[in-house]
Design a protein around this motif. Structure first.
Motif, PDB file in Angstrom:
ATOM      1  N   UNK A 188       0.996  -1.442   0.105  1.00 21.52           N
ATOM      2  CA  UNK A 188       0.076   0.102   0.086  1.00 21.52           C
ATOM      3  C   UNK A 188       0.919   1.174  -0.051  1.00 21.52           C
ATOM      4  N   UNK A 189       0.435   2.150  -0.861  1.00 20.87           N
ATOM      5  CA  UNK A 189       1.505   3.309  -1.089  1.00 20.87           C
ATOM      6  C   UNK A 189       0.622   4.519  -0.512  1.00 20.87           C
ATOM      7  N   UNK A 190       1.512   5.338   0.350  1.00 22.17           N
ATOM      8  CA  UNK A 190       0.862   6.474   0.855  1.00 22.17           C
ATOM      9  C   UNK A 190       1.763   7.777   0.772  1.00 22.17           C
ATOM     10  N   UNK A 191       1.020   8.904   0.607  1.00 20.42           N
ATOM     11  CA  UNK A 191       1.765  10.233   0.256  1.00 20.42           C
ATOM     12  C   UNK A 191       1.558  10.935   1.475  1.00 20.42           C
ATOM     13  N   UNK A 192       2.438  11.748   1.746  1.00 19.12           N
ATOM     14  CA  UNK A 192       2.593  12.635   3.017  1.00 19.12           C
ATOM     15  C   UNK A 192       2.582  14.152   2.342  1.00 19.12           C
ATOM     16  N   UNK A 193       2.328  14.314   1.230  1.00 23.08           N
ATOM     17  CA  UNK A 193       2.318  15.986   0.540  1.00 23.08           C
ATOM     18  C   UNK A 193       1.697  16.706   1.496  1.00 23.08           C
ATOM     19  N   UNK A 194       2.027  17.922   1.680  1.00 20.43           N
ATOM     20  CA  UNK A 194       1.247  18.845   2.323  1.00 20.43           C
ATOM     21  C   UNK A 194      -0.024  18.939   2.526  1.00 20.43           C
ATOM     22  N   UNK A 195      -0.733  18.665   1.089  1.00 19.49           N
ATOM     23  CA  UNK A 195      -2.139  18.862   1.191  1.00 19.49           C
ATOM     24  C   UNK A 195      -2.941  17.401   1.611  1.00 19.49           C
ATOM     25  N   UNK A 196      -1.944  16.324   1.730  1.00 19.95           N
ATOM     26  CA  UNK A 196      -2.932  15.154   1.957  1.00 19.95           C
ATOM     27  C   UNK A 196      -3.371  15.364   3.535  1.00 19.95           C
ATOM     28  N   UNK A 197      -4.611  14.215   3.835  1.00 14.70           N
ATOM     29  CA  UNK A 197      -5.257  14.299   4.955  1.00 14.70           C
ATOM     30  C   UNK A 197      -4.224  13.990   6.174  1.00 14.70           C
ATOM     31  N   UNK A 198      -3.059  13.395   6.026  1.00  9.72           N
ATOM     32  CA  UNK A 198      -1.887  13.450   6.784  1.00  9.72           C
ATOM     33  C   UNK A 198      -0.681  14.030   6.161  1.00  9.72           C
ATOM     34  N   UNK A 199      -0.249  15.232   6.299  1.00 15.67           N
ATOM     35  CA  UNK A 199       0.571  15.995   5.374  1.00 15.67           C
ATOM     36  C   UNK A 199       1.723  16.469   6.262  1.00 15.67           C
ATOM     37  N   UNK A 200       2.988  16.065   5.589  1.00 13.94           N
ATOM     38  CA  UNK A 200       4.155  16.795   6.051  1.00 13.94           C
ATOM     39  C   UNK A 200       4.422  18.386   5.737  1.00 13.94           C
ATOM     40  N   UNK A 201       5.679  19.036   5.968  1.00 11.04           N
ATOM     41  CA  UNK A 201       5.883  20.016   5.482  1.00 11.04           C
ATOM     42  C   UNK A 201       6.873  19.922   4.250  1.00 11.04           C
ATOM     43  N   UNK A 202       6.667  19.145   3.397  1.00 12.13           N
ATOM     44  CA  UNK A 202       7.375  19.024   2.273  1.00 12.13           C
ATOM     45  C   UNK A 202       6.985  17.475   1.821  1.00 12.13           C
ATOM     46  N   UNK A 203       7.703  17.009   0.966  1.00 10.68           N
ATOM     47  CA  UNK A 203       7.369  15.784   0.286  1.00 10.68           C
ATOM     48  C   UNK A 203       7.643  14.604   1.310  1.00 10.68           C
ATOM     49  N   UNK A 204       6.948  13.407   1.079  1.00 15.77           N
ATOM     50  CA  UNK A 204       7.256  12.254   2.221  1.00 15.77           C
ATOM     51  C   UNK A 204       6.295  11.224   1.640  1.00 15.77           C
ATOM     52  N   UNK A 205       6.588   9.928   1.758  1.00  9.37           N
ATOM     53  CA  UNK A 205       5.742   9.088   1.541  1.00  9.37           C
ATOM     54  C   UNK A 205       5.999   7.639   2.491  1.00  9.37           C
ATOM     55  N   UNK A 206       5.142   6.723   2.342  1.00  5.52           N
ATOM     56  CA  UNK A 206       5.282   5.391   3.043  1.00  5.52           C
ATOM     57  C   UNK A 206       4.638   4.145   2.135  1.00  5.52           C
ATOM     58  N   UNK A 207       5.560   2.994   2.485  1.00  5.97           N
ATOM     59  CA  UNK A 207       4.855   1.813   1.890  1.00  5.97           C
ATOM     60  C   UNK A 207       4.638   0.930   2.889  1.00  5.97           C
ATOM     61  N   UNK A 208       3.688   0.254   2.933  1.00  6.16           N
ATOM     62  CA  UNK A 208       3.216  -0.698   4.211  1.00  6.16           C
ATOM     63  C   UNK A 208       2.978  -2.013   3.217  1.00  6.16           C
TER      64      UNK A 208
END
Length: 383
Positions: A188-208
């Motif tokens: 499962x691939x997730x994005x933590x781009x700032x506009x996402x429901x859980x967002x960072x202060x820049x780019x970021x992502x996670x694989x589960x």
């Protein structure tokens, strides 16, 4: 005088903003930042590990691997599943470009399947007819926070020995029949781009993933293919989630379900207010659907209307922002002209690209602002 009246009556409702959230969390964010700075270690340390454990557990999976972006999460998942040159991967043409680009970047060919007109997700009933001897995987997208039809997708994948890589970039916390998205596929691939429901202060992502071999391979790929420093077993990437972003995400994570609930409350309010106008015949728009099997997290609240362009211009003139996701389907993008697709090949996707409009949606949006948006849309259709 008319210009002055227009300015007085002007509202200012953004499509999305982090300013309200950041103001509310300012003290915690500053403490978080200083803690990382004082620690002096900024890449793949305790904050990343803590976040990986939290996201894996939250998504009902076994392993979490922090990477540099949601796009990298897709790329590394494909590589870890041994997908590359000469392979085909089935996905939707109605999604952000990164979904198909990841397939192309590893040397495989994206094969598109049209979408369900109710959910705008890939139509699972159309997947099997696109499978060939070259097909190696399916990438369903949980678009706008609504889960795709995972039972049928995983059944088709299993019967054809295909990998499933879930693009859950917009859907952290969403559920299909009570099970979190991201936990159905090989990854499962997730994005933590700032506009996402859980967002960072820049780019970021996670694989589960629940697969230890895939987890180990992605961990290897994200650090230049090195198991030990300066000893490189494979050609990898530089795709590491940094400590500062992980620390911010750990802070925000504790609010995720509260923010999701607020998004759902806003969506229900939109639905209720729109239905009042629909009953009176004041407007005709298609509202977003939440199937019986779904727990929708409303990354976007998206309506559909054949008068999309005029409506967006009208709202803009009043100071109400809205966004079009996505104006050109992937099969008609110039970069994919070599695939040989034409206008009309995926009619449902093409209609959606011409008619959908995402309205203001973020947890700090007020009920009053929602009511204003709906009233102004009703005024547009009553003109």
């Amino acid at each position: 005088m008319n210009d002055l009246l227009t300015q007085i009556n002007q509202v200012n409702i953004p499509s999305f903003t982090l300013c309200r959230q950041n103001n509310a969390l300012q003290k915690e964010l500053l403490e978080c930042f200083l803690h990382v700075v004082d620690g002096g270690i900024f890449v793949l340390y305790e904050n990343v590990k803590a976040l990986e454990d939290k996201i894996a557990s939250f998504c009902q999976s076994h392993y979490g691997i922090g990477v540099a972006s949601g796009s990298d999460a897709l790329d590394l998942s494909l590589l870890a599943c041994d997908i590359g040159s000469g392979d085909e991967v089935i996905t939707t043409p109605f999604t952000f470009f990164a979904t198909a680009a990841s397939i192309s970047r590893v040397g495989a060919k994206p094969v598109f399947v049209d979408i369900d007109p109710e959910t705008w997700n890939i139509d699972a009933n159309l997947i099997e007819e696109k499978i060939t001897q070259k097909t190696k995987a399916i990438i369903p997208v949980h678009l706008f926070g609504c889960p795709a039809e995972m039972d049928l997708i995983t059944q088709v994948a299993k019967s054809n020995k295909l990998r499933v890589i879930e693009d859950a970039a917009q859907a952290i916390g969403a559920k299909y029949h009570g099970q979190r998205v991201g936990s159905f596929g090989d990854t499962g691939c997730f994005s933590f781009f700032p506009t996402k429901n859980l967002g960072a202060f820049g780019d970021g992502g996670m694989v589960v993933t629940k697969n230890p071999q895939i987890a180990d391979q992605i961990k290897l790929l994200r650090i230049h293919g090195a198991k030990r420093k300066y000893c490189h077993d494979i050609l990898g990437y530089n795709s590491r989630l940094d400590e500062l972003q992980a620390a911010i995400l750990n802070l925000k994570f504790k609010y995720t379900e509260l923010w999701t609930q607020r998004r759902r409350e806003i969506a229900l309010l939109y639905n209720s207010l729109f239905q009042e106008h629909i009953k009176t015949g004041r407007l005709s728009v298609k509202l977003p659907q939440e199937p019986d099997y779904a727990y929708h997290v409303y990354h976007q609240y998206t309506i559909q209307t054949s008068e999309r362009h005029q409506l967006q211009d009208y709202l803009r003139s009043l100071g109400i922002a809205s966004t079009v996701y996505y104006p050109i389907p992937l099969h008609l993008q110039k970069v994919y002209s070599s695939l040989g697709y034409s206008q009309g090949d995926f009619p449902v996707s093409e209609i959606a690209c011409n008619e959908v409009l995402s309205l203001p949606m973020f947890p700090e949006l007020t009920d009053e602002e929602v009511a204003i948006v709906v009233d102004k849309i009703a005024d547009f259709f009553a003109r």
